[in-house]
Enzyme design. Sequence first.
Site, PDB file in Angstrom:
ATOM      1  N   LYS A  50      12.187  10.511  19.479  1.00  0.00           N
ATOM      2  CA  LYS A  50      11.580   9.248  18.961  1.00  0.00           C
ATOM      3  C   LYS A  50      12.570   8.206  18.879  1.00  0.00           C
ATOM      4  O   LYS A  50      12.393   6.986  19.236  1.00  0.00           O
ATOM      5  CB  LYS A  50      10.993   9.601  17.718  1.00  0.00           C
ATOM      6  N   CYS A  69      13.017  10.775  12.863  1.00  0.00           N
ATOM      7  CA  CYS A  69      12.798  11.944  11.948  1.00  0.00           C
ATOM      8  C   CYS A  69      11.357  12.327  12.454  1.00  0.00           C
ATOM      9  O   CYS A  69      10.492  11.865  12.864  1.00  0.00           O
ATOM     10  CB  CYS A  69      12.787  11.370  10.646  1.00  0.00           C
ATOM     11  N   ASP A  70      11.481  13.925  12.037  1.00  0.00           N
ATOM     12  CA  ASP A  70      10.330  14.443  12.278  1.00  0.00           C
ATOM     13  C   ASP A  70      10.427  15.598  11.207  1.00  0.00           C
ATOM     14  O   ASP A  70      11.334  16.314  11.065  1.00  0.00           O
ATOM     15  CB  ASP A  70      10.002  15.098  13.666  1.00  0.00           C
ATOM     16  N   SER A  71       9.134  16.229  10.514  1.00  0.00           N
ATOM     17  CA  SER A  71       9.117  17.301   9.677  1.00  0.00           C
ATOM     18  C   SER A  71       8.006  18.127  10.046  1.00  0.00           C
ATOM     19  O   SER A  71       6.875  18.093  10.620  1.00  0.00           O
ATOM     20  CB  SER A  71       8.688  16.650   8.229  1.00  0.00           C
TER      21      SER A  71
END
Length: 203
Positions: A50, A69-71
Amino acid sequence: MLVLASASPARRRLLEQAAIAHRVQVSGVDEDAIYHTDPAQLVQLLAKAKAQAVRDACTDASITAVLGCDSVLAFEGEVFGKPIDAAEAIARWQRMAGGWGELHTGHCLLAVGAARECPALDIHGHPTTERLATITTRVHFAPLTAAEIEAYVATGEPLQCAGGFALEGRGGALVERIEGCFSNVIGLSLPLIRLWMGRLTSQ
């Protein structure tokens, strides 16, 4: 100026509440095309993809860094992103209620423009324009009845969140305990971003 490469309203609110000046630019990355068996590595790959996509498209000289960010939630060895529908959200909550999960958030900060030309030093003393980390927080979910699970899923909130819950929303009442960074469960680790941004501006 920082660019947040995420469509997440929760991440945007966290940065606003911490008075971190930023603007949002969605990356358009196909997240389904990125895979890794290790959830901690998976979120790093997604966060970096990203951030890179937005940095590569950046032409504004006022931008100094891009944050991706990624979760995901890991529960009993399985990775939970956003539920695809209410039935999946209910099935997940039937498993999660009364148990522990691990919320992994990958963070990638890429320097842009002049900051990219004057890299900071990493922990080994090597020049770098990239900071990459996964922060993990353990989450204990409350025991719930079938009616409570169905009522929560009916709000629609679980369908918008990794793991099927929002700690800052109605889901906060369904979490009994967390071990680790609180803001990480919402979308990003503010202590980590504060540290990274402080180092970037001190170059």
